[in-house]
Structures are given as structure tokens and as C-alpha cells.
Design a protein around this motif. Structure first.
Motif, PDB file in Angstrom:
ATOM      1  N   LEU B   4      -1.756   8.561   4.413  1.00  0.00           N
ATOM      2  CA  LEU B   4      -2.034   7.035   5.522  1.00  0.00           C
ATOM      3  C   LEU B   4      -1.325   7.023   5.799  1.00  0.00           C
ATOM      4  CD1 LEU B   4      -5.052   5.399   4.256  1.00  0.00           C
ATOM      5  CD2 LEU B   4      -4.831   6.632   6.073  1.00  0.00           C
ATOM      6  N   LEU B   8      -1.661   1.168   7.140  1.00  0.00           N
ATOM      7  CA  LEU B   8      -2.928   1.675   7.145  1.00  0.00           C
ATOM      8  C   LEU B   8      -2.985   2.140   5.561  1.00  0.00           C
ATOM      9  CD1 LEU B   8      -4.626   4.023   9.676  1.00  0.00           C
ATOM     10  CD2 LEU B   8      -4.619   1.500   9.666  1.00  0.00           C
ATOM     11  N   ARG B   9      -2.710   1.939   4.674  1.00  0.00           N
ATOM     12  CA  ARG B   9      -2.302   2.127   3.601  1.00  0.00           C
ATOM     13  C   ARG B   9      -2.360   0.382   2.573  1.00  0.00           C
ATOM     14  NH1 ARG B   9       1.973   3.963   0.062  1.00  0.00           N
ATOM     15  NH2 ARG B   9       2.834   5.347   2.710  1.00  0.00           N
ATOM     16  N   GLU B  12      -5.834  -1.036   4.059  1.00  0.00           N
ATOM     17  CA  GLU B  12      -7.078  -0.500   2.937  1.00  0.00           C
ATOM     18  C   GLU B  12      -6.813  -1.134   1.022  1.00  0.00           C
ATOM     19  OE1 GLU B  12      -6.290   3.705   0.595  1.00  0.00           O
ATOM     20  OE2 GLU B  12      -8.019   4.349   1.751  1.00  0.00           O
ATOM     21  N   ALA B  41     -16.166   2.091   8.946  1.00  0.00           N
ATOM     22  CA  ALA B  41     -14.698   2.372   8.097  1.00  0.00           C
ATOM     23  C   ALA B  41     -15.022   1.129   6.706  1.00  0.00           C
ATOM     24  CB  ALA B  41     -13.900   1.068   8.840  1.00  0.00           C
ATOM     25  N   TRP B 188      -7.552  -5.836  10.089  1.00  0.00           N
ATOM     26  CA  TRP B 188      -7.548  -4.656  10.943  1.00  0.00           C
ATOM     27  C   TRP B 188      -7.311  -5.143  12.534  1.00  0.00           C
ATOM     28  CZ3 TRP B 188      -8.059   0.054   8.904  1.00  0.00           C
ATOM     29  CH2 TRP B 188      -7.983   0.528   7.252  1.00  0.00           C
ATOM     30  N   ASP B 192      -6.283   0.049  14.409  1.00  0.00           N
ATOM     31  CA  ASP B 192      -6.210   0.604  13.379  1.00  0.00           C
ATOM     32  C   ASP B 192      -7.464   1.402  12.719  1.00  0.00           C
ATOM     33  OD1 ASP B 192      -3.532  -0.671  12.774  1.00  0.00           O
ATOM     34  OD2 ASP B 192      -4.668  -2.798  12.757  1.00  0.00           O
ATOM     35  N   TYR B 196      -8.055   4.920  11.021  1.00  0.00           N
ATOM     36  CA  TYR B 196      -7.829   4.740   9.785  1.00  0.00           C
ATOM     37  C   TYR B 196      -9.344   5.954   9.570  1.00  0.00           C
ATOM     38  CZ  TYR B 196      -9.543   3.740   5.130  1.00  0.00           C
ATOM     39  OH  TYR B 196      -9.918   4.452   3.925  1.00  0.00           O
ATOM     40  N   GLU B 200      -9.327   9.570   7.967  1.00  0.00           N
ATOM     41  CA  GLU B 200      -9.837   9.536   6.486  1.00  0.00           C
ATOM     42  C   GLU B 200     -11.022  10.372   6.902  1.00  0.00           C
ATOM     43  OE1 GLU B 200      -9.888   7.281   3.419  1.00  0.00           O
ATOM     44  OE2 GLU B 200      -7.658   8.392   3.672  1.00  0.00           O
TER      45      GLU B 200
END
Lengths: 626, 301
Positions: B4, B8-9, B12, B41, B188, B192, B196, B200
Motif C-alpha cells: 500500500l 493509505l497505510r 488504515e 472498505a 479518508w 482514498d 484502497y 486491497e
């Protein structure tokens, strides 16, 4: 409409690359043009959509303060009250991304009465953009904002000298303000300080260098935000992980989930569970994407330890060779956020990391002048004030100084009655006495003393309005118990004020301290094996609860002596109500000072319905029955 | 190492932290599941947060009975495939009263079938925390929302009673009757979420992808005629047009956009070039500037 066939906007269109997020706050006076500046950043980096712009143009005509032009401030002032009053009362979070970085903008209100909101934004910000009006230069507010940033350890500051257009794009003006500011913040020790001349309204030096400030050789504001290096070295700090959740999906798996607060951890590392001090090593670092070899600050992971250890939510996992400090007495900087003033001695709740624990501000050492960080003498603390305080925590906690760790050194205090978050705290250091003062375990203990007397020691706490009959009933109870051969002592509210508490008055703060002392004395007497009868108005639930928590289970019997206010006034055995109503006595409970009725007393005595003798008998029965 | 992008990490990890906090701090939490991309998500994040365990809370879908058919199919399949504990709640009083978005109007329909229905479900199950997928970038009054947002016993939102959240030290304490709304996706943006979802490989409802659908243009919005309950006005004839949705809700209240984006890559590309906000497609926000704030005070999520 499809957008695929349009030219991609220059900014905001490309993947936010390697740098990750920059969290920054913006602060400045109401009129410095702060919201306008952010609005400008969002619009010029194309993070504002057409329909939002259309709404903005509508609102500008209705509420705007910029004449014919679009009022960018309205883009940010989300709450109705703000739009109507033209002020920003709460932190607004905004987001935008450019090719180089993604940004979280925390727009904090400027007024002094919203210092708590600004502090909230500062607490997680890496950088602050501080606005000053080029025509006005540094204001008290500018100094206050810089000081708060320093206190909350926002390490990088960008000084945006705004409305430079109205100062004729003058280099002299700009240089003078920057020199002034640099001199002022010199003792604060910011990691970096950069200044940019801007016009938020017209966009000069906001996203692109302005031809109207040829003397300014530095980057435009956005350029600066994209490139500034705010990384401290997180791997250098020792490993810390507050345990948030114990994962036990089946009998084989037991993991400790949480977000790494600082440092780095790898499989095989020795760790210690704090505050218990039990040691182990990391066996696995589990994530849904597979096990990892290591994890670093910011990662949400689940650790499995090599040994079975007693670990629960609220514990801290720390590097075994550099553990956190453990103690129950600390000195901290407190920003008071409560509407009611701080009452030293009142028990509240502390949240530090993932832990909830009882805590009390035991002493205000001194207040801080939020413009200069200079100390000021203080006996109380009200909303938005900052002070250095001593705190006493109900059980040992694991912590670091805030200077060393912004996560394990920070806490909030919560009022037990209202559940409001009333303070943000930053730990300076642990107080030595936590480590050096041990409770002496005596060979003859409470149980032994109680056995000798053949009784179960306890505190019977009579609470109620003045004139309700507390002392009368308590005296009767004591006579009966004494006649039965039980060992008693009576602590009467009026009597203790002649000696132990002769230095205390009747302000809320003094009432809290009054109860705290009586509670501690009662506790010693229970330890001595006595049945203690306390008759005090004790108007606040929080203090009665605090006394209950000082004692063991079943040792505190709260007796609510209930009488309507008009009956108490009619009785007026000491003539106090008459004085209070005549205005010759202030802070009198029931007249100009509140009484908080118990929520769940152990016993309620209705003095309007029954005689004092009958009621005393109920209490005796309760004490006898245990 | 995870693939990622770093921002985004970070998002998350922040969301996972919030979800774990809810599970640890409340007695009866629930996750609001609206079937849209944000819910997808969020569900994915929750499964990651409690890995290798199961979700420690049920999901709740407040069904207005006017959702797209594709949404209901997707919901039921997701619940089955992932073994989720899914509660579906319909305001039966509203159904009996014949509330519908065409005849009752969007405001009444939303209040009765969404806001009232949500309150009913929360009270019936005595949930003390409800996790929702709202984001701060959606709307102006959302921009000031807390991550942990306190609601009174009557589910009202009082701007002045919201608690400061320094250092993400969330105050999760409740008085009897009060409850919490929790927003793990607060920080977010729409982009985003899509990036994501793509990174993912999270399944989303097919309505997000462009396809030929029967469309009626009404009041400047493209409405898809999803079933025969759609009352056509004189002269209205559904035409097949290539459209997709940026947000999903009740089909009579949700506008489609013309698009050729049939893959996640195409959606992300479209997103990056977008010039209108996703809420433009929602009829319920158009009423007036501060409509969201008012709805929240009344108990809207």
C-alpha cells in the motif's frame, strides 16, 4: 458529465507519493485571513468541486465579507452558528493531496476562548502555519498560538505573513515581522522556522511564487509544505505499544493488539509488560496481511509473546532495555478544558494510552502565561488556562515524559459526574516520592484490631442539607452503638472546621478539600478498627464517591438524610438560612451553592415523615447487620 | 512488506485503531452497513482489525425498502460469504403508513425510513455504540465531526457537547441512555477509499461500474428505473444510457453519472479528474445549506 475526457488538473491529480501525510494546523487571529488561506489552498490545488464552489458563491453573496469576491472562509466554516457569526468555533479537518504529499489540515479557531480547540489540533500536528496580518505585525494572540504550539511540541512552524498586498508588498515590513517573531520564539526551540509573504485573498505565494514579491527568493507556501522534512527519527525512540485489545479467537491464540506508539519492534525482541514488570520476548507480529518480522511507530499490529503473561487492555508493552517509568505521582502541564474550574483534590478519571485510572490533581504549582510561557502564581485554574500541577494517580501507571514521547507522555482527565473531558495533560516527570515512599505494612492490621473489638469497622456517612438532621441522628446512632459496647467515633462537619480544617472556607474548592481530609481521617479510623460516623453536608457526588473508593468494599455506608429545603429553612437550628437569605452568608448550600443528591445511597432517611429516633434505629440496624 | 502507498497505510492503521477501541470500550457496539463503497472498505478494515478472530460486533443494515436490487443481492451474498452476523431493520410503521420517496417526498422518506428506523433499531437492540462510514470530506458540517461523537438519550447531536480529542485519546464514557457514533473513516477522502478498494481488491456493488441502464432524466438528475414502482411522469420514457453511481442510496433519490468506467482503474482515474463532489448525486442534501447539520441534530447518522 464524464471527466475522463478533460485535462487532468495540474495538482491533486497525481498519486500522493512517498512522503505520506503531513498533518498541519493553521492558526491566527480571526481577521488574519486563515480560513481564506486554506480555502485558497484547497481551491488552487483543485480539491474543491464545482458544486461546492457554486454553494460557496451563493453563500458569499449571503454571508460574505469580501464584497463582490468569493469568500473562501465560508468554505470552511461548517456549522450554522459559525456562518452566521462569521467566526470559526471548532476545529475543521480538511484534506488535499498533491503529486508529492497528502495533507490533513486542521483549521483551529483563533479566539482565546477556544484555546482548547486549538490545543486539540496542535496535539497531533507535525507543523503549524501561523498567520499574521502584515499591517499589524505580532499580536498577543500570535504569541499565544506560538507558545501553545511549543507546549504541545509542534516542532515546525511556518510564519505566513498575510495581506502583504495591503502592505504594498513591502520587504521591510516582512523582514521586520520575521525578525520580531524569530526573537520571540527563540527560547521555544522549534526544529524549524520558515516565513513566507502571502496574500491569501489574491493567491500570491500560496501555490505559486508571486511576481509581486521579487525580493522573496523562497518557495511558495504549498511548495514548502510539500517538501519540508518533519520526520524526527521514530526508530530512535524506545519501543512502546499500549495494549488496546486482547485477541483470543481460540484456545491456541492469544495476541495483544494495539498501535505502536513509538520505536520499533522485531520478532525475538525482549519486551516488558508495564506496570507489572513481567518480561517476555516477541514470538510473532501478526497482521491480516500475514506475519511480519518487524513493526514501527504508527503500525496497528497484534503481538504474540513467547511466554504466558498476564497482559490486559491498558497495559504497556515496552522495550525491555528501555522501559517506561512507573509511578503514581507525577508533575504535568495541564490545559484546563472544563467549563467548571479545576478543584484540586477532586477525584477524576485519567485516560493515558489505553488505560483508564482514577486520578486527582493534588496541587497547582503555578500557572503559565500563555504568551510567554512564564510562570504565574495561581490557586485555581479555569477554562483555557494552563498550569503546572502535581497529580496523584490511584494506581501505578507506565509513562514517559511528553518531551520524550508524545503518546505515552500525554493524558486526558475526565469528570466523573458529567463525563466531560476536562483537561489535556503532558507529563513533565514522575515525582520521586512515588518510588521512595512505601506503605509500611504493620504486623497488627485492620482485621486484627477489629477482631479485638469484636466489630466490623466502617464509615457511616450522613449527607444532606444544613438543618436536615444529620448531626442529630448521628449522635443518636452513636449513643445506641456505644451502649451496645461498640467502639465509635463521630466526625462532625462543624467540629472538624474548628481544628483540622480551620484553614478552609466554603468555596467549592475548599469544600472538596474539606471532604478529602475528613475522608482520609475516617479511613485511618477504620484502619484502627472503629465505626466512624461522619455528619457533613458534603454537597458533591464526586467527593462522596472518592471517599467510598478510599475504603474497602462494604466499609462505606452512604446515608442520605432527606429533608425538603423549605423544611430545613423552617427548622434553621443555627439561624444560617436566615443569614444566607439576607445575603450576609455566601456559598450556602441550597441557597447559592448546589447540593447534588446521591444517585444510589445505601440508606435514605425521610426526616419529614419519621422521628429522629426511629431513623437512628434504621441506621443502627444497618450497621449491626453489616 | 505491504504494497500500500504510505498514506493509505497510515489511514488504515488509524481506522484499525479506532475499530479496536470501539470493541474494547463499549458493551454493545454495532457496525452500520449501508452496502456502499465506504461500508465495504470499513468492513474490510474491521476484518483486518480483529484478525485472526471474528468481528466482535454485528452489522446493521437499515433497509428503507427502496435500495437498488443489486445492493440487496450484494449485501446478502457478502453476509453469507464472510459469515457475518447481519441484522436487517425496516421501519414497519413507515411501511404500513405507505411512506415512499415519490409520494411522501425525500425529506419525509429519509426521516421515517432512515433516521427513525435507525433509532428504532439502536433502541431495540440497546446498542451503545454505532460505527458509521461517514467521512469528514463529505460535507461541511461533517468536517467538524469528532471520531467519537456523543449522542443524547434521544439520539440528538449537540455541537457544544462534543468532546475534544487531543492525541486521539478518545473519551468513550457514556451516561445511561447516551450512545456513541463512531467514524473510523473520518480522515479518508473519496479518492482514498477508491484507491484502497483497488489496492486491497475489496468487492463492491456492480452499480459503481458503468453499464447500460434504463435512465430517466428528472430535475437535472439521472435516475435509474430499478423496478416497476417507479412512477413515470407523462412523457417520460426510460432510455438505455451508459451510467454508473458515485454514491448509493435509495434508488429514487440517487443520481447516476454518465461514465465509461468499467474497472477500478477507470474509476480511480475518473475520480482524480472529478470536478463535482459525490454528494451532488444525493437529493437529500440539496434542500438547504445546513440541512446535514439539522438532520444530525435530529438523529440522522
Amino acid at each position: 458529465m464524464t471527466a475522463a475526457d478533460q485535462d487532468a488538473p495540474a495538482r491533486g491529480a497525481i498519486e500522493a507519493a512517498g512522503r505520506g501525510q503531513l498533518r498541519f494546523l493553521t492558526c491566527g487571529s480571526v481577521d488574519d485571513g486563515k480560513s481564506t488561506l486554506i480555502g485558497r489552498l484547497l481551491v488552487d490545488s483543485r480539491r474543491v468541486f464545482d458544486d461546492q464552489l457554486a454553494a460557496l458563491e451563493r453563500d458569499s453573496r449571503r454571508f460574505g465579507t469580501t464584497g463582490e469576491d468569493v469568500d473562501y472562509a465560508l468554505l470552511l466554516d461548517g456549522l450554522e452558528a459559525e456562518r452566521e457569526q462569521g467566526i470559526t468555533i471548532d476545529v475543521a479537518w480538511r484534506f488535499f493531496a498533491t503529486a508529492r504529499r497528502s495533507f490533513v489540515v486542521m483549521d483551529a479557531p483563533g479566539h482565546e476562548q477556544y484555546t482548547r480547540n486549538m490545543a486539540t489540533a496542535a496535539s497531533t500536528a507535525e507543523l503549524a502555519v501561523l498567520l499574521v496580518d502584515a499591517r499589524k505585525g505580532l499580536l498577543d494572540q500570535t504569541r499565544r498560538h506560538a507558545a501553545i504550539c511549543a507546549l504541545f511540541r509542534v516542532r515546525h512552524v511556518v510564519l505566513a505573513v498575510n495581506k502583504i498586498d495591503l502592505a504594498g508588498f513591502s520587504q521591510e515590513t516582512f523582514d521586520a515581522i520575521v525578525a520580531d517573531f524569530a526573537a520571540f520564539v527563540q527560547p521555544f526551540g522549534f526544529a524549524s522556522l520558515t516565513a513566507v509573504p502571502v496574500s491569501a485573498r489574491f493567491g500570491d505565494n500560496v501555490v505559486a511564487a508571486s511576481p509581486r514579491t521579487p525580493w522573496y527568493g523562497g518557495p511558495a507556501l504549498l511548495d514548502l509544505l510539500e517538501t519540508i522534512d518533519v520526520e524526527s527519527d521514530p526508530a530512535a525512540a524506545p519501543f512502546r505499544l499500549p495494549v488496546q485489545w486482547v485477541a483470543r479467537p481460540n484456545a491456541e491464540f492469544r495476541g495483544f493488539a494495539g498501535t505502536v506508539a513509538s520505536g520499533r519492534v522485531a520478532v525475538g525482541d525482549a519486551v516488558v509488560v508495564q506496570p507489572s514488570g513481567a518480561g517476555s520476548t516477541v514470538a510473532r507480529i501478526v497482521t491480516a496481511d500475514g506475519d511480519r518480522d518487524a513493526a514501527a511507530a504508527g503500525d496497528a499490529v497484534t503481538l504474540v509473546l513467547a511466554d504466558e503473561r498476564d497482559v490486559s487492555r491498558g497495559d504497556l508493552l515496552a522495550a525491555a532495555d528501555a522501559p517506561a517509568e512507573v509511578g503514581d505521582q507525577i508533575q504535568a502541564h495541564l490545559l484546563w478544558m472544563g467549563e467548571q474550574p479545576l478543584l484540586p483534590g477532586r477525584a477524576c478519571l485519567m485516560r493515558i494510552g489505553t488505560r483508564w485510572v482514577g486520578a486527582t490533581v493534588s496541587q497547582i504549582r503555578h500557572r503559565i502565561d500563555v504568551r510567554t510561557l512564564a510562570p504565574l502564581a495561581a490557586r485555581r485554574l479555569v477554562l483555557n488556562e494552563i498550569a503546572v500541577c502535581n497529580l496523584s494517580v490511584a494506581a501505578p501507571i507506565a509513562f514517559d515524559s511528553y518531551a520524550a514521547d508524545r503518546t505515552t507522555g500525554a493524558f486526558v482527565l475526565v469528570d466523573r459526574e458529567t463525563n466531560d473531558t476536562v483537561a489535556a495533560g503532558m507529563i513533565d516527570f514522575g515525582l520521586r516520592r512515588a518510588a521512595n515512599l512505601r506503605w509500611e505494612r504493620l504486623a497488627v492490621d485492620k482485621a486484627a484490631r477489629a477482631r479485638l473489638k469484636g466489630q466490623r469497622p466502617c464509615v457511616v456517612w450522613f449527607t444532606g442539607l444544613s438543618g436536615a438532621g444529620k448531626s442529630t441522628i448521628a449522635r443518636l446512632v452513636e449513643q445506641r452503638l456505644h451502649a451496645e459496647g461498640l467502639h465509635t467515633y463521630m466526625l462532625d462537619g462543624d467540629n472538624v472546621r474548628h481544628g483540622l480544617n480551620r484553614d478552609l472556607g466554603f468555596t467549592d474548592a475548599d469544600r472538596v478539600e474539606n471532604i478529602r481530609r475528613v475522608g482520609e481521617v475516617a479511613k485511618l479510623m477504620v484502619d484502627a478498627g472503629l465505626i466512624v460516623l461522619c455528619a457533613l453536608i458534603s454537597p458533591f457526588r464526586a467527593e462522596r464517591q472518592a471517599v467510598r473508593e478510599l475504603l474497602g468494599a462494604g466499609e462505606f455506608v452512604e446515608v442520605f438524610v432527606d429533608a425538603p429545603l423549605d423544611l430545613c429553612m423552617a427548622r434553621d437550628p443555627k439561624g444560617l438560612y436566615a443569614k444566607a437569605r439576607a445575603g450576609r452568608l455566601t456559598n450556602f448550600t441550597g441557597i447559592d451553592s448546589p447540593y447534588e443528591r446521591p444517585d444510589a445511597p445505601d440508606l435514605v432517611l425521610d426526616t419529614a415523615a419519621e422521628s429522629a429516633e426511629a431513623l437512628a434505629e434504621q441506621v443502627v440496624a444497618r450497621v449491626r447487620g453489616g | 512488506m505491504p504494497s500500500l502507498p504510505i498514506h493509505l497505510r497510515q489511514l488504515e492503521a488509524e481506522s484499525i485503531g479506532i475499530l479496536r477501541e470501539v470493541a474494547a470500550a463499549f458493551e454493545r457496539p454495532v457496525m452500520l452497513y449501508s452496502i456502499g463503497k465506504d461500508s465495504s472498505a470499513m468492513l474490510h478494515l474491521a476484518r483486518k482489525a480483529f484478525f485472526p478472530g471474528r468481528l466482535p460486533f454485528p452489522l446493521l443494515h437499515v433497509d428503507t425498502t427502496w435500495k437498488f436490487r443489486d445492493m440487496i443481492t450484494f449485501r446478502d451474498r457478502t453476509a453469507r460469504d464472510l459469515g457475518l452476523d447481519l441484522i436487517v431493520h425496516v421501519n414497519q410503521e413507515g411501511v404500513r403508513a405507505g411512506v415512499d420517496p415519490f409520494r411522501s417526498g425525500s425529506a419525509v422518506h429519509t426521516r421515517v425510513m432512515k433516521t427513525e428506523a435507525l433509532k428504532q433499531a439502536l433502541e431495540q437492540h440497546r446498542f451503545d455504540a454505532a460505527i458509521g462510514g461517514a467521512r469528514r470530506d463529505e460535507e461541511r458540517s461533517r468536517a467538524k465531526e469528532r471520531v467519537f461523537s456523543l449522542r443524547s438519550a434521544s439520539h440528538g447531536w449537540e455541537p457544544r457537547r462534543q468532546r475534544p480529542e487531543p492525541w486521539r485519546l478518545f473519551n468513550t464514557r457514556l451516561a445511561p441512555g447516551e450512545s456513541m457514533r463512531v467514524f473510523p473513516l473520518s480522515n479518508w477522502t473519496e479518492r482514498d477509499v477508491w484507491e484502497y478498494v483497488r489496492a486491497e481488491g475489496i468487492p463492491v456493488v456492480p452499480l459503481y461500474f458503468a453499464a447500460e441502464r434504463p435512465v430517466v432524466e428528472r430535475d437535472g438528475m439521472l435516475l435509474v428505473v430499478d423496478d416497476d414502482r417507479f412512477p413515470l411522469r407523462p412523457g417520460e420514457v426510460p432510455r438505455m444510457r451508459r451510467v454508473r453511481f458515485r454514491t448509493l442510496g435509495c434508488y429514487p433519490l440517487t443520481g447516476a453519472i454518465e461514465s465509461d468506467a468499467t474497472t477500478l482503474d477507470a474509476i480511480v482515474a475518473e475520480m482524480r479528474a472529478a470536478t463535482t463532489s459525490e454528494r451532488q448525486g444525493r437529493l437529500i442534501d440539496a434542500d438547504e445549506t445546513a440541512s446535514m447539520e439539522r438532520k444530525k441534530r435530529e438523529g440522522y447518522f
